[in-house]
Enzyme design. Structure first.
Site, PDB file in Angstrom:
ATOM      1  N   HIS A   1      -7.195  35.742 -19.787  1.00 15.68           N
ATOM      2  CA  HIS A   1      -7.558  34.415 -20.283  1.00 15.68           C
ATOM      3  C   HIS A   1      -6.281  33.584 -20.357  1.00 15.68           C
ATOM      4  CE1 HIS A   1      -5.910  35.913 -24.026  1.00 15.68           C
ATOM      5  NE2 HIS A   1      -6.824  36.874 -24.077  1.00 15.68           N
TER       6      HIS A   1
ATOM      7  N   GLY B   1      -4.345  32.851 -22.622  1.00 16.06           N
ATOM      8  CA  GLY B   1      -3.248  33.460 -23.386  1.00 16.06           C
ATOM      9  C   GLY B   1      -2.354  34.306 -22.474  1.00 16.06           C
ATOM     10  N   HIS B   2      -2.981  35.120 -21.624  1.00 15.19           N
ATOM     11  CA  HIS B   2      -2.190  35.943 -20.691  1.00 15.19           C
ATOM     12  C   HIS B   2      -1.417  35.049 -19.715  1.00 15.19           C
ATOM     13  CE1 HIS B   2      -5.628  38.806 -21.601  1.00 15.19           C
ATOM     14  NE2 HIS B   2      -4.576  39.555 -21.872  1.00 15.19           N
TER      15      HIS B   2
ATOM     16  N   GLN C   1      -5.166  54.201 -26.448  1.00 20.96           N
ATOM     17  CA  GLN C   1      -5.057  53.295 -27.596  1.00 20.96           C
ATOM     18  C   GLN C   1      -6.420  52.893 -28.167  1.00 20.96           C
ATOM     19  OE1 GLN C   1      -2.894  50.255 -25.123  1.00 20.96           O
ATOM     20  NE2 GLN C   1      -3.937  48.812 -26.468  1.00 20.96           N
TER      21      GLN C   1
ATOM     22  N   LYS D   1      -0.076  37.065 -31.011  1.00 17.61           N
ATOM     23  CA  LYS D   1      -1.364  37.305 -31.675  1.00 17.61           C
ATOM     24  C   LYS D   1      -1.436  38.752 -32.165  1.00 17.61           C
ATOM     25  CE  LYS D   1      -6.179  37.735 -30.962  1.00 17.61           C
ATOM     26  NZ  LYS D   1      -6.147  39.173 -30.677  1.00 17.61           N
ATOM     27  N   ASP D   2      -0.891  39.669 -31.348  1.00 18.53           N
ATOM     28  CA  ASP D   2      -0.832  41.079 -31.751  1.00 18.53           C
ATOM     29  C   ASP D   2       0.529  41.315 -32.407  1.00 18.53           C
ATOM     30  OD1 ASP D   2      -3.397  42.127 -30.684  1.00 18.53           O
ATOM     31  OD2 ASP D   2      -2.562  41.406 -28.817  1.00 18.53           O
TER      32      ASP D   2
ATOM     33  N   GLN E   1       1.710  44.899 -33.105  1.00 20.81           N
ATOM     34  CA  GLN E   1       2.050  45.541 -31.821  1.00 20.81           C
ATOM     35  C   GLN E   1       3.444  45.107 -31.374  1.00 20.81           C
ATOM     36  OE1 GLN E   1      -0.644  46.000 -28.317  1.00 20.81           O
ATOM     37  NE2 GLN E   1       0.292  44.146 -27.550  1.00 20.81           N
TER      38      GLN E   1
ATOM     39  N   SER F   1      -9.634  38.854 -25.329  1.00 24.64           N
ATOM     40  CA  SER F   1     -10.590  39.310 -24.308  1.00 24.64           C
ATOM     41  C   SER F   1     -11.943  39.657 -24.920  1.00 24.64           C
ATOM     42  CB  SER F   1     -10.023  40.529 -23.579  1.00 24.64           C
ATOM     43  OG  SER F   1      -8.781  40.179 -22.996  1.00 24.64           O
ATOM     44  N   ARG F   2     -11.936  40.108 -26.171  1.00 25.55           N
ATOM     45  CA  ARG F   2     -13.200  40.511 -26.799  1.00 25.55           C
ATOM     46  C   ARG F   2     -14.016  39.322 -27.319  1.00 25.55           C
ATOM     47  NH1 ARG F   2      -9.493  44.513 -28.425  1.00 25.55           N
ATOM     48  NH2 ARG F   2     -10.138  46.671 -28.068  1.00 25.55           N
TER      49      ARG F   2
HETATM   50  O1  PAF Z   1      -1.886  43.955 -25.780  1.00 24.78           O
HETATM   51  C1  PAF Z   1      -2.383  44.617 -24.870  1.00 24.78           C
HETATM   52  O2  PAF Z   1      -3.116  44.104 -24.000  1.00 24.78           O
HETATM   53  C2  PAF Z   1      -2.141  46.110 -24.789  1.00 24.78           C
HETATM   54  O3  PAF Z   1      -2.046  46.663 -26.059  1.00 24.78           O
HETATM   55  C3  PAF Z   1      -0.911  46.476 -23.938  1.00 24.78           C
HETATM   56  C4  PAF Z   1       0.368  45.939 -24.562  1.00 24.78           C
HETATM   57  C5  PAF Z   1      -1.078  45.937 -22.534  1.00 24.78           C
HETATM   58  C6  PAF Z   1      -0.781  47.997 -23.859  1.00 24.78           C
HETATM   59  O4  PAF Z   1      -1.912  48.588 -23.322  1.00 24.78           O
END
Ligand code: PAF
Length: 268
Positions: free
Chosen positions: A28, A30-31, A55, A142-143, A146, A179-180
């Site tokens: 989307h 964001g990517h 994950q 956003k993450d 992470q 994405s969700r």
């Molecule tokens: O943020 C994500 O889309 C995933 O956690 C990543 C960093 C690609 C790892 O699978």
């Protein structure tokens, strides 16, 4: 744009700065903003698409994770990705994977609700780094947790990789792109999440009172998992005498979809 499945090491140019945009696909805006943000920092932009089973702590979530490879390839091309890499499971995990340590932060907040998620995420990110050997990589803010864990892993292993953060991209109603989001049926309810974050801003009330007010906006059918104000350096919840830049972090479920978000909150 070159599109490959396996054999990334043979496809990488040598002597150039490689920028890596790791994704799980279902691309989307964001990517695509991450591609724009990394380009000035490298010579070649590599995007990976790999839905990492390690994950997902929930098999149903993994099974229904959107897989939209051809649409993703068209979007990646339009964003100016140089090399789109969609590896197989066996290129990423040729044998049993040794899990990365996520430490205490890996078991807090998101980690509490998704046991094992961060160890699996770090494991794949480390493996992507190993295979692509990027000079720079970018992840969305956003993450936030992470991103913090990836930075800690890079420091812990002294990896020579610069980690960039891309700002969260939002819909017109404030909902953070994810994405969700395509699975949410009650969109107007989902918009209460950014509204709660917004409520925390610009108030002179004590943090505990702001939080109580913001939490009261997140009523059913939203199922709130957490909404906290944390110190972004320590990830400890802040007290009422904290001053400076805090982060509001939240997670909630709606229509069986987990949504997370965060924002900067200035506490004066
Ligand atoms: O943020 C994500 O889309 C995933 O956690 C990543 C960093 C690609 C790892 O699978």
């Amino acid at each position: 744009m070159k599109r490959i499945t396996d054999g990334i090491s043979k496809s990488l140019p040598s002597g150039v700065r490689i920028g890596l945009v790791p994704t799980m696909g279902a691309l989307h805006a964001g990517h695509l903003s991450l591609v724009d943000a990394i380009r000035p920092h490298c010579d070649v932009v590599v995007m990976s698409i790999f839905v990492n089973p390690l994950q997902f702590n929930n098999a149903a979530d993994l099974a229904r994770y959107p897989r939209t490879e051809d649409a993703d390839a068209a979007l990646a091309e339009s964003a100016g990705v140089d090399l789109l890499w969609i590896p197989s499971q066996s290129e990423i995990y040729p044998g049993a994977a040794e899990l990365e340590e996520a430490g205490w932060l890996g078991s807090a907040f998101e980690g509490l609700h998704r046991p094992g998620h961060f160890a699996g995420m770090l494991t794949v990110v480390r493996r992507l780094f190993e295979l692509v050997n990027p000079s720079v990589a970018i992840f969305g803010e956003k993450d936030l947790q992470q991103l913090a864990l990836i930075r800690r892993m890079v420091d812990a292993h002294s990896l020579p990789i610069e980690i960039l953060a891309g700002p969260t991209i939002r819909e017109s109603d404030g909902l953070a792109l994810a994405s969700r989001n395509r699975f949410i049926k009650q969109r107007e309810v989902a918009a209460r999440l950014p509204a709660a974050l917004f409520h925390l801003q610009g108030s002179s009330k004590p943090a505990s009172l702001r939080l109580a007010e913001a939490r009261s906006l997140l009523t059913a059918p939203l199922e709130i998992e957490y909404l906290e104000l944390i110190d972004p350096l320590t990830w400890a919840p802040i007290s009422d005498d904290f001053r400076g830049q805090a982060r509001a972090i939240l997670a909630a479920s709606l229509d069986g979809v987990r949504l997370i978000d965060n924002d900067l909150v200035e506490i004066r």
